[in-house]
Design a protein around this motif. Structure first.
Motif, mmCIF file in Angstrom:
data_model
loop_
_atom_site.group_PDB
_atom_site.id
_atom_site.type_symbol
_atom_site.label_atom_id
_atom_site.label_comp_id
_atom_site.label_asym_id
_atom_site.label_seq_id
_atom_site.Cartn_x
_atom_site.Cartn_y
_atom_site.Cartn_z
ATOM 1 N N ARG A 1 -2.433 6.912 -4.549
ATOM 2 C CA ARG A 1 -2.049 5.836 -3.491
ATOM 3 C C ARG A 1 -2.945 4.472 -4.117
ATOM 4 N N ASP B 1 0.853 -1.213 -0.044
ATOM 5 C CA ASP B 1 -0.077 0.226 0.158
ATOM 6 C C ASP B 1 0.842 1.295 -0.052
ATOM 7 N N ARG C 1 -5.902 -1.670 -6.560
ATOM 8 C CA ARG C 1 -6.992 -0.740 -6.693
ATOM 9 C C ARG C 1 -6.562 0.752 -6.266
ATOM 10 N N LYS C 2 -7.135 1.712 -6.662
ATOM 11 C CA LYS C 2 -6.506 3.384 -6.170
ATOM 12 C C LYS C 2 -7.436 3.691 -5.122
ATOM 13 N N GLU C 3 -6.715 4.115 -3.961
ATOM 14 C CA GLU C 3 -7.403 4.793 -3.016
ATOM 15 C C GLU C 3 -7.609 6.107 -2.938
ATOM 16 N N GLU C 4 -8.792 6.492 -2.783
ATOM 17 C CA GLU C 4 -9.136 7.921 -2.925
ATOM 18 C C GLU C 4 -8.821 8.597 -1.570
ATOM 19 N N ASN D 1 -3.213 0.245 -3.669
ATOM 20 C CA ASN D 1 -3.146 -0.839 -3.029
ATOM 21 C C ASN D 1 -2.697 -2.313 -3.884
#
Length: 227
Positions: free
Chosen positions: A174, A119, A209-212, A176
């Protein structure tokens, strides 16, 4: 006074690998009063191809005089980047920093023998390309923050639909990531008449996946350090 937000941007970095020890444990470096040793393990893929993964192991976890070559070992730890102290410039050592190590007689299950969870933050512009056969690939460079304002810089690679998605990521995003550590040989051209074989280490991404979230200040510094 401690910064209450200091741990908000600490990334996840978790590795489990199982394989056979390929070399004796050799002294790597000293930190404080602790000595650390290095070895490589061979980890099989489902295709029976082997990845040769480097380990950094504290002296407290092993008998440094023991003969472990050929033995099966299960390791838990973090995937870390180290500045190479050798003669070659601009080289980064990537290795699993070992926190737990268990020797076992069980043959490793290739489906479970190599797992990575990261992450972190994109710290270089993604590089998208197509192979001559039309395979889509994107290279990512991820900064995973550690405590005390340290970061590990991990090269990652993804293919197919993941490559298309990752090509749109921006520096500071960011992400994951779940995947596996892989090694691959390549030939480096040194001059018009000289070349040498080298080994590249990277994380092959299975899912992501992209973290918002907001881009942290540490990400900008990680990007500067990676240049």
């Amino acid at each position: 006074m401690a910064n209450k937000n200091a741990n908000k941007n600490i990334g996840t970095n978790y590795v489990t690998v199982t394989g056979k020890v390929e070399s004796d444990f050799e002294f790597s470096h000293k930190s404080g009063n602790k000595s650390f040793y290095m070895t490589k393990i061979a980890v099989k893929r489902l295709s029976d191809v082997e990845d040769h993964i480097q380990l950094i192991v504290p002296e407290t976890l092993i008998d440094t005089a023991g003969d472990y070559v050929g033995k099966c070992v299960r390791v838990r730890g973090n995937y870390r980047s180290y500045n190479n102290r050798g003669e070659q410039k601009n080289r980064v050592l990537l290795a699993v920093f070992t926190k737990e190590i268990t020797f076992t007689d069980e043959e490793p299950d290739a489906r479970k023998s190599n797992r990575v969870h990261l992450d972190g933050y994109i710290c270089k512009k993604p590089v998208y390309r197509k192979t001559p056969k039309g395979r889509e690939i994107t290279d990512l460079f991820i900064a995973v923050n550690r405590p005390f304002r340290h970061s590990d810089y991990i090269p990652c690679i993804c293919c197919g639909n993941n490559a298309v998605i990752a090509s749109e990521y921006k520096v500071g995003d960011r992400v994951n990531i779940l995947g596996r550590i892989q090694s691959r040989e390549y030939t480096k051209r040194i001059s018009e008449t000289e070349s040498e074989k080298r080994v590249a280490y990277e994380v092959s991404i299975n899912s992501m996946r992209k973290e918002e979230v907001e881009q942290p200040e540490e990400c900008e510094k990680a990007g500067e350090a990676a240049e």
